[in-house]
Design a protein around this motif. Structure first.
Motif: not given
Length: 308
Positions: A274-279, A287-288, A306-308
């Motif tokens: 899981q990711i959070l986009c800064n933009d 996918q990692y 953020t997770r994973g």
């Protein structure tokens, strides 16, 4: 014939003073012109002498911050300084006991000292003793003197202080609480009190900084020079919110190529994170990859896991 001469003489006696003056001017034109030229020369000479007195010592005196012909007496500590910046450097640095550190209330300055004759006097542009102009630019509100008018100083009522660069080239944004280039008038994101904080790189207070300040796409402000130093060190994210400070689309294309050319080992090929986009601020599950994670919403690689 005698009656004719008598009548003419009587008419002359009855003429008004104004009419006599007119006749006199017509009778002696050269005398009037000479008097006019003489008064003009006297006026020019007087103006030249006045300007010579006013301009004595022009650009020859001052402090590291301003060319000026006076110094100020600080109302807070009753000491004499070249300007309010000189006071700040002397009274607000790490070598001064923290309890003794303080800022100068610049608008409360009441006394200045002429650097040519040494006379202490109330704030004013012209020295009351020697008649010299103590600053070509003078602001009675800010108590600011400066002989270098090439800076195009002007007082901004919205900011409450003097700015440089020419009034015609800037506008005051009342939401941000500061002046910006006219080029940003219809295209800058408003952030309340945008310049009422320290530069995130050098920690100088931006609102009163004499160095150029720029607005990032996110609305945060930073010294132009500090931003250039960031780019020199390949830092392209806002130090405060991590949004990209410029168009990174070409960089993201290179990331695409790098990731395509670097397949992950089989144990990691199906790993999701899981990711959070800064933009754009969106969250997503992607996918990692060891190089970077791409935001599916705005296609940016400026993301954080953020997770994973």
């Amino acid at each position: 014939m005698g009656d004719v001469y008598f009548n003419h003489f009587a008419q002359q006696l009855q003429m008004s003073d104004q009419e006599k003056g007119e006749m006199s001017r017509h009778s002696h034109p050269h005398s009037i012109n000479e008097e006019s030229e003489s008064s003009t020369l006297e006026r020019v000479a007087a103006e030249s002498l006045t300007n010579k007195v006013l301009d004595r010592g022009l650009m020859e005196y001052g402090c590291p911050h301003y060319r000026r012909r006076c110094c100020i007496r600080a109302p807070c500590c009753n000491e004499i300084f070249g300007c309010h910046h000189c006071h700040y450097e002397a009274k607000n640095n790490i070598n001064v006991d923290q309890k003794q550190r303080h800022d100068i209330p610049r608008h409360q300055v009441e006394q200045v000292i002429c650097l040519l004759c040494g006379t202490e006097q109330e704030v004013g542009q012209i020295c009351i003793h020697c008649g010299v102009c103590m600053g070509k630019y003078f602001c009675k509100v800010c108590k600011l003197y400066d002989d270098d008018t090439s800076k195009k100083q002007y007082h901004c009522d919205g900011c409450g202080i003097c700015r440089i660069g020419g009034r015609e080239n800037f506008f005051h944004c009342y939401k941000c609480g500061c002046c910006y280039s006219i080029l940003l008038k219809n295209g800058h994101p408003c952030v309340e009190g945008a310049m009422h904080h320290d530069c995130p790189i050098c920690f100088e207070f931006l609102f009163e900084s004499r160095n150029d300040v720029t607005v990032l796409p996110c609305g945060h402000t930073i010294h132009q020079k500090c931003l250039e130093e960031m780019r020199d060190h390949y830092q392209y994210a806002c130090p405060l919110c991590s949004k990209s400070v410029c168009d990174m689309s070409k960089v993201w294309e290179k990331f695409d190529m790098e990731i395509a050319a670097t397949p992950m080992p089989e144990p990691y090929q199906n790993r999701m994170v899981q990711i959070l986009c800064n933009d754009c601020g969106k969250k997503a599950e992607v996918q990692y990859h060891v190089v970077a994670q791409k935001c599916p919403n705005c296609k940016s690689y400026n993301t954080r896991q953020t997770r994973g």
